[in-house]
Enzyme design. Structure first.
Site, mmCIF file in Angstrom:
data_model
loop_
_atom_site.group_PDB
_atom_site.id
_atom_site.type_symbol
_atom_site.label_atom_id
_atom_site.label_comp_id
_atom_site.label_asym_id
_atom_site.label_seq_id
_atom_site.Cartn_x
_atom_site.Cartn_y
_atom_site.Cartn_z
ATOM 1 N N CYS A 61 -8.578 2.884 46.115
ATOM 2 C CA CYS A 61 -9.758 3.492 46.761
ATOM 3 C C CYS A 61 -9.547 3.800 48.240
ATOM 4 O O CYS A 61 -10.352 4.493 48.841
ATOM 5 C CB CYS A 61 -10.968 2.588 46.583
ATOM 6 S SG CYS A 61 -11.435 2.424 44.857
ATOM 7 N N HIS B 289 -16.433 4.532 51.800
ATOM 8 C CA HIS B 289 -16.044 4.618 50.395
ATOM 9 C C HIS B 289 -17.238 4.169 49.559
ATOM 10 O O HIS B 289 -17.904 3.183 49.880
ATOM 11 C CB HIS B 289 -14.839 3.711 50.157
ATOM 12 C CG HIS B 289 -14.517 3.535 48.715
ATOM 13 N ND1 HIS B 289 -14.317 4.597 47.864
ATOM 14 C CD2 HIS B 289 -14.375 2.416 47.953
ATOM 15 C CE1 HIS B 289 -14.062 4.141 46.645
ATOM 16 N NE2 HIS B 289 -14.095 2.826 46.675
ATOM 17 N N ASN C 161 -18.241 5.514 41.816
ATOM 18 C CA ASN C 161 -16.992 5.349 42.576
ATOM 19 C C ASN C 161 -15.922 6.282 42.003
ATOM 20 O O ASN C 161 -15.415 6.048 40.905
ATOM 21 C CB ASN C 161 -16.556 3.881 42.481
ATOM 22 C CG ASN C 161 -15.293 3.600 43.283
ATOM 23 O OD1 ASN C 161 -14.616 4.521 43.749
ATOM 24 N ND2 ASN C 161 -14.958 2.335 43.422
HETATM 25 C C1 COA Z 1 -18.948 -5.391 39.414
HETATM 26 C C2 COA Z 1 -20.190 -5.836 40.178
HETATM 27 C C3 COA Z 1 -21.180 -4.689 40.257
HETATM 28 C C4 COA Z 1 -20.838 -6.964 39.412
HETATM 29 O O1 COA Z 1 -21.974 -7.415 40.129
HETATM 30 P P1 COA Z 1 -22.140 -8.980 40.412
HETATM 31 O O2 COA Z 1 -23.393 -9.096 41.171
HETATM 32 O O3 COA Z 1 -20.883 -9.481 41.071
HETATM 33 O O4 COA Z 1 -22.317 -9.508 38.960
HETATM 34 P P2 COA Z 1 -21.555 -10.720 38.248
HETATM 35 O O5 COA Z 1 -20.210 -10.305 37.808
HETATM 36 O O6 COA Z 1 -21.696 -11.932 39.111
HETATM 37 O O7 COA Z 1 -22.460 -10.898 36.994
HETATM 38 C C5 COA Z 1 -23.810 -11.328 37.078
HETATM 39 C C6 COA Z 1 -24.397 -11.380 35.690
HETATM 40 O O8 COA Z 1 -24.585 -10.035 35.211
HETATM 41 C C7 COA Z 1 -23.874 -9.841 33.990
HETATM 42 N N1 COA Z 1 -23.331 -8.500 33.971
HETATM 43 C C8 COA Z 1 -22.108 -8.066 34.381
HETATM 44 N N2 COA Z 1 -21.989 -6.742 34.221
HETATM 45 C C9 COA Z 1 -23.175 -6.334 33.718
HETATM 46 C C10 COA Z 1 -23.668 -5.068 33.352
HETATM 47 N N3 COA Z 1 -22.936 -3.954 33.477
HETATM 48 N N4 COA Z 1 -24.927 -4.994 32.878
HETATM 49 C C11 COA Z 1 -25.694 -6.080 32.745
HETATM 50 N N5 COA Z 1 -25.274 -7.314 33.080
HETATM 51 C C12 COA Z 1 -24.023 -7.436 33.554
HETATM 52 C C13 COA Z 1 -22.799 -10.897 33.994
HETATM 53 O O9 COA Z 1 -22.373 -11.197 32.691
HETATM 54 C C14 COA Z 1 -23.488 -12.038 34.666
HETATM 55 O O10 COA Z 1 -24.317 -12.657 33.719
HETATM 56 P P3 COA Z 1 -24.547 -14.259 33.752
HETATM 57 O O11 COA Z 1 -25.177 -14.526 35.092
HETATM 58 O O12 COA Z 1 -25.452 -14.478 32.582
HETATM 59 O O13 COA Z 1 -23.182 -14.843 33.625
HETATM 60 C C15 COA Z 1 -19.828 -6.331 41.598
HETATM 61 O O14 COA Z 1 -19.112 -7.527 41.518
HETATM 62 C C16 COA Z 1 -19.024 -5.332 42.380
HETATM 63 O O15 COA Z 1 -19.475 -4.259 42.709
HETATM 64 N N6 COA Z 1 -17.800 -5.711 42.735
HETATM 65 C C17 COA Z 1 -16.942 -4.840 43.531
HETATM 66 C C18 COA Z 1 -16.381 -3.804 42.627
HETATM 67 C C19 COA Z 1 -15.755 -2.685 43.370
HETATM 68 O O16 COA Z 1 -16.230 -2.265 44.382
HETATM 69 N N7 COA Z 1 -14.668 -2.178 42.797
HETATM 70 C C20 COA Z 1 -13.986 -1.047 43.261
HETATM 71 C C21 COA Z 1 -12.965 -1.379 44.237
HETATM 72 S S1 COA Z 1 -13.333 -0.694 45.737
#
Ligand code: COA
Length: 332
Positions: free
Chosen positions: A116, A256, A286
């Site tokens: 990215c 980004h 993204n």
């Molecule tokens: C991926 C991302 C959106 C997930 O959000 P988060 O707040 O970290 O969520 P978590 O992984 O902690 O999951 C929280 C809960 O939601 C659930 N969950 C995960 N993905 C889900 C989805 N798409 N829909 C619904 N629930 C979801 C999980 O299972 C978890 O459930 P639990 O609490 O019962 O275990 C976030 O971590 C993120 O944006 N990370 C950076 C990713 C990024 O920027 N990548 C590109 C590189 S620049």
């Protein structure tokens, strides 16, 4: 003689027509519109459909638009750098496919892969060719067909990514406009949290790798989130500090578009209000190397000559960085 800087003299973009909404994703994986929107800020993303279409099919329309807008003949282009994580093929470079397709017969081209942060790495690299006085017309493309490496049964990744890209023209300037500073970082210990397991030389494609779904992006979202929030904010603050820029001096943050919460954290750290933050994550998600040129493209009409822009990114690798740009032209 006054110092040569690399000014952005035009910007263009392209997103495919197909809109993949959160509602449609609800029919594919166990997720919902409210969760996606509140956790990421994304409502929909674009998908490049069609047999045999790759990242170059996103880049070529953007480059053609760029040539037209800047009144540049394809033969005048000397160098084209394509930042992408989803090249059409492992080789040759997608940059070569693009130059051939647009008729840039005198240009050499190569790809640059920094996930990215690719567009920022490519912009910094390209600016050096201009500053050295060696070249006068350089195109930097940032484009990705992320749908080609996304597992649409994995709700942790399929909600985030989309396809799209953009391109900028760089030309020499002696009045102090253009790319004025960059802070670029990488840390390979972060590779474990965001990578593709197979298809590279460590683990070439096999029936087993396909069956194990190892040709898709693997991400540990929380880990990436933690590093991204700190990394993007740190470099943005650093580039401001070393150029003696206050929040008032900054006209635009061009972040980004990975997650709205990461963008907000960066803006907060810089002390920049939301009215100065370029945002289109809601519509495109993204697009990896594509996010920053797509933002510049969509906000171009609001940019004025002399505006101070901070471009900031974080991505797989880990890679991250920020670039200080003084915008070189008024809306045309
Ligand atoms: C991926 C991302 C959106 C997930 O959000 P988060 O707040 O970290 O969520 P978590 O992984 O902690 O999951 C929280 C809960 O939601 C659930 N969950 C995960 N993905 C889900 C989805 N798409 N829909 C619904 N629930 C979801 C999980 O299972 C978890 O459930 P639990 O609490 O019962 O275990 C976030 O971590 C993120 O944006 N990370 C950076 C990713 C990024 O920027 N990548 C590109 C590189 S620049």
């Amino acid at each position: 003689m006054s110092k040569i800087t690399a000014a952005i003299t035009g910007v263009a973009g392209y997103v495919p027509d197909y809109v993949l909404t959160n509602k449609e994703l609800e029919t594919m994986v166990d997720t919902n519109d409210e969760w996606i929107l509140s956790r990421t800020g994304i409502k929909e993303r674009r998908i490049l459909k069609g047999e045999g279409k790759g990242t170059s099919h996103i880049a070529v329309p953007a480059v053609l638009e760029l040539l037209k807008k800047t009144n540049t003949k394809a033969e005048e282009v000397e160098l084209l750098i394509c930042a992408t994580t989803t090249p059409d093929m492992v080789f040759p470079a997608t940059a070569n496919l693009i130059t051939a397709e647009v008729g840039a017969v005198n240009a050499f081209g190569y790809d640059l892969q920094a996930a990215c942060s690719g567009f920022l790495y490519a912009l910094a690299t390209a600016s050096k060719f201009i500053e050295s006085g060696q070249y006068k017309k350089v195109i930097v493309v940032g484009a990705d067909k992320m749908s080609s490496i996304i597992d649409y049964t994995d709700r942790a990744t399929c909600i985030i990514f989309g396809d799209g890209g953009g391109a900028v023209m760089l030309e020499p300037n002696t009045e102090g406009y253009g790319i004025l500073d960059s802070v670029l970082k990488s840390d390979g210990t972060g590779a474990q949290f965001l990578h593709m397991k197979a298809g590279g030389s460590r683990k070439p494609a096999s029936i087993e790798t396909v069956q194990a779904r190892e040709h898709f992006a693997y991400q540990e979202g929380q880990q990436v989130f933690k590093f991204a929030v700190k990394g993007m904010a740190d470099v943005s603050a650093e580039v401001m500090e070393r150029n003696h820029l206050t929040a008032e001096d900054v006209a635009w943050l061009v972040p980004h578009q990975a997650n709205k919460r990461i963008i907000d954290a960066t803006a907060n750290r810089m002390g920049v209000g939301s009215d100065k933050v370029m945002l289109n994550i809601e519509r495109y998600g993204n697009t990896t190397s594509g996010t920053i040129p797509l933002c510049l493209w969509e906000y171009e009409k609001q940019l004025k000559k002399g505006d101070n822009l901070i471009l900031a990114a974080f991505g797989g690798g880990f890679t991250w960085g920020a670039i200080y740009v003084k915008w070189a032209y008024d809306p045309k």
